[in-house]
Scaffold this motif. Structure first.
Motif, mmCIF file in Angstrom:
data_model
loop_
_atom_site.group_PDB
_atom_site.id
_atom_site.type_symbol
_atom_site.label_atom_id
_atom_site.label_comp_id
_atom_site.label_asym_id
_atom_site.label_seq_id
_atom_site.Cartn_x
_atom_site.Cartn_y
_atom_site.Cartn_z
ATOM 1 N N MET A 213 84.742 67.383 41.863
ATOM 2 C CA MET A 213 85.782 66.537 42.436
ATOM 3 C C MET A 213 85.891 66.771 43.948
ATOM 4 O O MET A 213 85.996 65.830 44.741
ATOM 5 N N VAL A 214 85.837 68.059 44.358
ATOM 6 C CA VAL A 214 85.901 68.365 45.793
ATOM 7 C C VAL A 214 84.651 67.836 46.491
ATOM 8 O O VAL A 214 84.716 67.331 47.623
ATOM 9 N N ALA A 215 83.498 67.940 45.837
ATOM 10 C CA ALA A 215 82.258 67.419 46.419
ATOM 11 C C ALA A 215 82.385 65.933 46.715
ATOM 12 O O ALA A 215 81.922 65.442 47.752
ATOM 13 N N ARG A 216 83.030 65.212 45.828
ATOM 14 C CA ARG A 216 83.200 63.773 46.054
ATOM 15 C C ARG A 216 84.178 63.507 47.197
ATOM 16 O O ARG A 216 84.054 62.511 47.923
ATOM 17 N N GLN A 217 85.148 64.394 47.397
ATOM 18 C CA GLN A 217 86.025 64.287 48.570
ATOM 19 C C GLN A 217 85.212 64.467 49.845
ATOM 20 O O GLN A 217 85.424 63.767 50.844
ATOM 21 N N ILE A 218 84.296 65.431 49.811
ATOM 22 C CA ILE A 218 83.479 65.719 50.997
ATOM 23 C C ILE A 218 82.660 64.503 51.394
ATOM 24 O O ILE A 218 82.641 64.092 52.559
ATOM 25 N N VAL A 219 81.962 63.893 50.437
ATOM 26 C CA VAL A 219 81.099 62.758 50.795
ATOM 27 C C VAL A 219 81.906 61.504 51.101
ATOM 28 O O VAL A 219 81.405 60.597 51.774
ATOM 29 N N GLU B 36 76.618 66.206 48.501
ATOM 30 C CA GLU B 36 75.642 65.443 47.733
ATOM 31 C C GLU B 36 74.887 66.345 46.760
ATOM 32 O O GLU B 36 74.631 65.971 45.614
ATOM 33 N N GLN B 37 74.529 67.561 47.209
ATOM 34 C CA GLN B 37 73.812 68.474 46.326
ATOM 35 C C GLN B 37 74.661 68.852 45.119
ATOM 36 O O GLN B 37 74.150 68.944 43.998
ATOM 37 N N ARG B 38 75.949 69.065 45.359
ATOM 38 C CA ARG B 38 76.818 69.447 44.235
ATOM 39 C C ARG B 38 76.978 68.291 43.249
ATOM 40 O O ARG B 38 77.016 68.504 42.025
ATOM 41 N N ILE B 39 77.039 67.069 43.757
ATOM 42 C CA ILE B 39 77.125 65.904 42.876
ATOM 43 C C ILE B 39 75.842 65.758 42.069
ATOM 44 O O ILE B 39 75.867 65.505 40.849
ATOM 45 N N VAL B 40 74.704 65.947 42.738
ATOM 46 C CA VAL B 40 73.421 65.850 42.037
ATOM 47 C C VAL B 40 73.320 66.944 40.980
ATOM 48 O O VAL B 40 72.820 66.711 39.869
ATOM 49 N N GLU B 41 73.799 68.149 41.296
ATOM 50 C CA GLU B 41 73.782 69.243 40.324
ATOM 51 C C GLU B 41 74.579 68.862 39.077
ATOM 52 O O GLU B 41 74.149 69.126 37.937
ATOM 53 N N ALA B 42 75.724 68.232 39.279
ATOM 54 C CA ALA B 42 76.529 67.795 38.124
ATOM 55 C C ALA B 42 75.803 66.722 37.324
ATOM 56 O O ALA B 42 75.806 66.736 36.090
ATOM 57 N N LEU B 43 75.151 65.794 38.026
ATOM 58 C CA LEU B 43 74.420 64.735 37.331
ATOM 59 C C LEU B 43 73.240 65.293 36.538
ATOM 60 O O LEU B 43 72.911 64.787 35.462
ATOM 61 N N LEU B 44 72.595 66.343 37.067
ATOM 62 C CA LEU B 44 71.477 66.938 36.341
ATOM 63 C C LEU B 44 71.902 67.459 34.973
ATOM 64 O O LEU B 44 71.104 67.473 34.022
ATOM 65 N N GLN B 45 73.148 67.887 34.889
ATOM 66 C CA GLN B 45 73.630 68.444 33.628
ATOM 67 C C GLN B 45 73.907 67.362 32.588
ATOM 68 O O GLN B 45 73.807 67.609 31.385
ATOM 69 N N ARG B 46 74.245 66.146 33.043
ATOM 70 C CA ARG B 46 74.635 65.120 32.067
ATOM 71 C C ARG B 46 73.790 63.852 32.120
ATOM 72 O O ARG B 46 73.753 63.089 31.148
ATOM 73 N N ASP B 47 73.090 63.609 33.244
ATOM 74 C CA ASP B 47 72.313 62.368 33.352
ATOM 75 C C ASP B 47 71.182 62.579 34.369
ATOM 76 O O ASP B 47 71.258 62.106 35.512
ATOM 77 N N PRO B 48 70.099 63.291 33.970
ATOM 78 C CA PRO B 48 69.024 63.601 34.924
ATOM 79 C C PRO B 48 68.453 62.390 35.647
ATOM 80 O O PRO B 48 68.237 62.467 36.874
ATOM 81 N N PRO B 49 68.184 61.265 34.997
ATOM 82 C CA PRO B 49 67.676 60.111 35.765
ATOM 83 C C PRO B 49 68.640 59.673 36.870
ATOM 84 O O PRO B 49 68.207 59.255 37.950
ATOM 85 N N ALA B 50 69.950 59.769 36.606
ATOM 86 C CA ALA B 50 70.922 59.394 37.638
ATOM 87 C C ALA B 50 70.855 60.366 38.814
ATOM 88 O O ALA B 50 71.045 59.969 39.979
ATOM 89 N N ALA B 51 70.592 61.634 38.525
ATOM 90 C CA ALA B 51 70.465 62.624 39.603
ATOM 91 C C ALA B 51 69.281 62.273 40.500
ATOM 92 O O ALA B 51 69.376 62.314 41.739
ATOM 93 N N ILE B 52 68.144 61.942 39.893
ATOM 94 C CA ILE B 52 66.965 61.547 40.671
ATOM 95 C C ILE B 52 67.262 60.301 41.498
ATOM 96 O O ILE B 52 66.945 60.234 42.705
ATOM 97 N N ALA B 53 67.902 59.311 40.871
ATOM 98 C CA ALA B 53 68.225 58.068 41.582
ATOM 99 C C ALA B 53 69.155 58.324 42.757
ATOM 100 O O ALA B 53 69.041 57.684 43.809
ATOM 101 N N CYS B 54 70.077 59.261 42.592
ATOM 102 C CA CYS B 54 71.024 59.586 43.671
ATOM 103 C C CYS B 54 70.286 60.124 44.891
ATOM 104 O O CYS B 54 70.533 59.696 46.024
ATOM 105 N N VAL B 55 69.345 61.066 44.682
ATOM 106 C CA VAL B 55 68.593 61.632 45.813
ATOM 107 C C VAL B 55 67.701 60.570 46.433
ATOM 108 O O VAL B 55 67.587 60.470 47.669
ATOM 109 N N GLN B 56 67.062 59.759 45.602
ATOM 110 C CA GLN B 56 66.207 58.686 46.135
ATOM 111 C C GLN B 56 67.013 57.725 47.000
ATOM 112 O O GLN B 56 66.539 57.269 48.048
ATOM 113 N N SER B 57 68.239 57.449 46.586
ATOM 114 C CA SER B 57 69.098 56.551 47.360
ATOM 115 C C SER B 57 69.436 57.170 48.718
ATOM 116 O O SER B 57 69.450 56.474 49.741
#
Length: 692
Positions: free
Chosen positions: A358-364, A374-395
């Motif tokens: 939640m704090v990570a999303r405040q930061i961005v 962004e790294q903390r958000i991607v870390e959270a996505l890796l735990q629940r939706d790995p393809p979304a994590a990859i898409a986030c970094v690509q974006s």
């Protein structure tokens, strides 16, 4: 009348001089001569504005008198009107190209505005009028000093001081020339003479205290600084801070706290004050006092970033207090990203991943693209939706300019790797290496076939007590982590081969490998060891005992070390060569080497590690193999490994850096890098690792 005015000025009777000059003007009327002497008398009386007005009347009557324009320039300088003074000096030299003093003043004005080229040009004009004049030497010396040529500056200013031994300006510049050569005692002597000749300000006296401190005379520095603070304008936050630092160095933490607290109360709460204050409190065991003082400071200065950092340093890492302080910091500075980043890390340490995200999303939201968030958000996505994590970094990468995208590719590859997309990860890593290859160093050469007969390992002479230790590890070995622990354990650890200035010896040069391998190379075995030993004093090693982290290793060095440095030792950091290849591809190496293909990297590793295997199998030099397999991220285990190897305790560091690939991860790439891993398997087996 003129003689009477001169006599009055010489005895500092300015009022008398002004009265005489006014009488002269009344008697002869306003002309350039009488007005000039009235202006000079008014200047000595301290009435610079009236003097300048009078002088301008004289110039109006005699506009081509160069002396009047020179005097006007002096008055303007006294009034700090440097632009007008420069114009007056230009008019002076235009009217009389032989006005030496005008050139000198022009040069000093150019120096004051940091125009060294102009000062140099004007100095040459002055030298045409009076060659080798001390004033010219002074200008040239100051210009050399400003350009970083301390040797030339010292030579010129020393000559100027010989001719003008009591000139404060020359001595002041000479003092800084000595500083440029780190001749602190001579600099101190020059500045002391300046103080003797003219009433010093607090700054020069404080500088004298700093010079004494640099020479290790802490007591003298404290005494001088006490004198500075006794002056009417000397008790400032900066002086209090210096007094606190000096007393801390003198082993007087209680006295240091008194001064540093005063600096904190009267100045800004910045790192320069807070760091020594925290050290003093720690030495006194005064944590409660520290908390009270910092909390009071933060109530006065709630947006003092450094004070919040200092307050957090007093809280147990990840504890309830650290959370409370971080939340107060964010409350005081709700859009300050470092405060939010701190709160995010505390939540993670306390096992609160949802709050951290939640704090990570405040930061961005405040700073889109901020990597920490962004790294903390991607870390959270890796735990629940790995393809979304990859898409986030690509974006994120696509949102950058083309030239900036390369920076984020290793992160994308790591996310792809953790998401199980190994082919995509490998492709991304190799794309990154391809982009970086032109900016990196070539792979160090190898010597090829070993000699038919190694030179004998010499006996260690009885009078030799030094035992230099060389440290090396191939890319991917995690040698830098061993270097971290050794640096924390010993002051003789040297990592300077990876920085600037680096040692200028044969162990630094790629050419040493090829030259030692030639029958009549330009570098002999004795020269290799001689150059190593000769550079040690410049590296702060006086007795030969050093831990030297090498850029590269090749067994050709044994041609020099066996006969000429038998007292040396070698520590080589190892992991499974196949893990080393993967780590090198994914995370690079301490020495930035160009990787143009995975196969090239694998072949280079095979040759390097085959030499290590030969060294170990034949026991060609006193050595230790330090195997980090499975303990790469474990500070405690690495400290224990080093203690077992060397028989002395090593510190357990809080962290050795971010986690990397786990041992054995190479197997995930067995199909994608089948040829490269097959090349490495024989040497892995030679070094004691399983074929599979």
């Amino acid at each position: 009348m003129q003689d009477q005015i001169i006599q009055a000025l010489r005895r500092n009777a300015a009022d008398d001089a002004v009265a005489l000059a006014r009488d002269w003007v009344a008697a002869e009327g306003e002309n350039a001569r009488t007005l000039r002497w009235l202006a000079l008398s008014l200047q000595q009386q301290g009435h610079a504005d009236e003097a300048l007005s009078t002088l301008r009347q004289a110039i109006a009557l005699a506009p081509d008198d160069a002396d009047l324009h020179l005097m006007q320039a002096g008055l303007l300088l006294a009034l700090r009107e440097t632009g007008a003074a420069g114009a007056a000096l230009s008019r002076t030299t235009a009217l009389d190209p032989n006005q030496f003093e005008a050139y000198v003043m022009q040069a000093h004005l150019a120096i004051a505005r940091a125009d060294m080229d102009e000062a140099d040009r004007i100095s040459r004009l002055a030298a045409r009028v009076k060659p080798d004049h001390p004033q010219v030497l002074t200008i040239d010396g100051i210009v050399a000093l400003r350009r970083g040529d301390a040797d030339r500056a010292l030579a010129l200013l020393s000559r100027a001081a010989e001719h003008m031994p009591d000139n404060p300006q020359v001595l002041f510049a000479l003092g800084f020339a000595y500083l440029g050569k780190e001749h602190y005692a001579f600099a101190e002597r020059a500045f002391a003479r300046v103080i003797d000749m003219q009433p010093p300000g607090t700054q020069l006296r404080a500088f004298m205290a700093q010079l004494a401190f640099r020479q290790g005379r802490v007591g003298d520095a404290i005494e001088v600084l006490d004198g500075v603070m006794a002056l009417p304008d000397g008790d400032t936050p900066v002086m209090r801070r210096l007094a606190g630092e000096y007393r801390l160095r003198a082993g007087q933490p209680a006295e240091a706290v008194v001064h540093l607290r005063r600096a904190l109360e009267t100045g800004t709460a910045d790192r320069a004050v807070l760091q020594p204050l925290l050290v003093a409190w720690q030495q006194l065991g005064a944590d409660d006092e520290a908390r009270d003082v910092l909390d009071a400071t933060l109530s006065r200065q709630p947006r003092a970033n450094d004070a919040w950092v200092a307050r957090l340093a007093l809280a147990p890492v990840g504890g309830e207090e650290s959370l409370e302080v971080a939340e107060r910091w964010v409350e005081a500075m709700p859009e300050f990203v470092p405060a939010l980043e701190t709160l995010m890390r505390v939540h993670d340490l306390r096992g609160h991943p949802d709050e951290a995200e939640m704090v990570a999303r405040q930061i961005v939201a405040i700073e889109p693209g901020r990597i920490s968030g962004e790294q903390r958000i991607v870390e959270a996505l890796l735990q629940r939706d790995p393809p979304a994590a990859i898409a986030c970094v690509q974006s994120l990468i696509e949102g950058l300019a083309e030239r900036d995208r390369t920076v984020l590719r290793p992160w994308l590859a790591q996310v792809q790797d953790r998401a199980g997309e190994h082919a995509a990860a490998l492709a991304t890593w190799m794309e990154f290496h391809g982009e970086q290859a032109q900016h990196r160093l070539p792979l160090p050469p190898h010597s090829g076939n070993p000699p038919a007969q190694w030179p004998a390992l010499a006996e260690v002479p009885a009078e030799v007590s030094a035992r230099p230790l060389f440290l090396w590890g191939a890319p991917g070995s995690h040698v830098e982590r061993v270097a971290q622990v050794m640096a924390a354990a010993s002051p003789v650890m040297r990592r300077d081969r990876f920085g600037q200035p680096a040692p200028n010896d044969a162990l630094q040069s790629y050419r040493t490998v090829t030259e030692l391998s030639k029958p009549k190379g330009k570098v002999s075995a004795a020269q290799v060891v001689g150059s190593f030993k000769s550079t040690l004093p410049a590296r702060g090693i006086q007795d030969g005992n050093v831990i030297d982290w090498l850029l590269w290793w090749d067994n050709s060095l044994l041609l020099a070390l066996r006969p000429y440095l038998p007292e040396g030792r070698l520590a080589i950091v190892l992991r499974d060569p196949r893990d080393m290849l993967m780590d090198w591809i994914a995370f690079g190496a301490p020495m930035p080497l160009a990787v143009r293909s995975a196969e090239e990297a694998a072949r280079w590793l095979v040759e390097s590690l085959s030499q290590v295997a030969t060294l170990h199998e034949q026991d060609l030099y006193p050595h230790r193999l330090l195997r980090l397999d499975g303990i790469e991220d474990n500070p405690q285990a690495i400290a224990e490994l080093l203690q077992q190897a060397f028989g002395v305790p090593f510190p357990v560091l809080p962290s050795l850096g971010a986690s990397r690939m786990a041992a054995g991860h190479w197997r995930a790439y067995r199909d994608l890098l089948a040829n490269e891993l097959a090349l490495l398997t024989p040497v892995a087996v030679r070094l004691g690792y399983a074929a599979e």
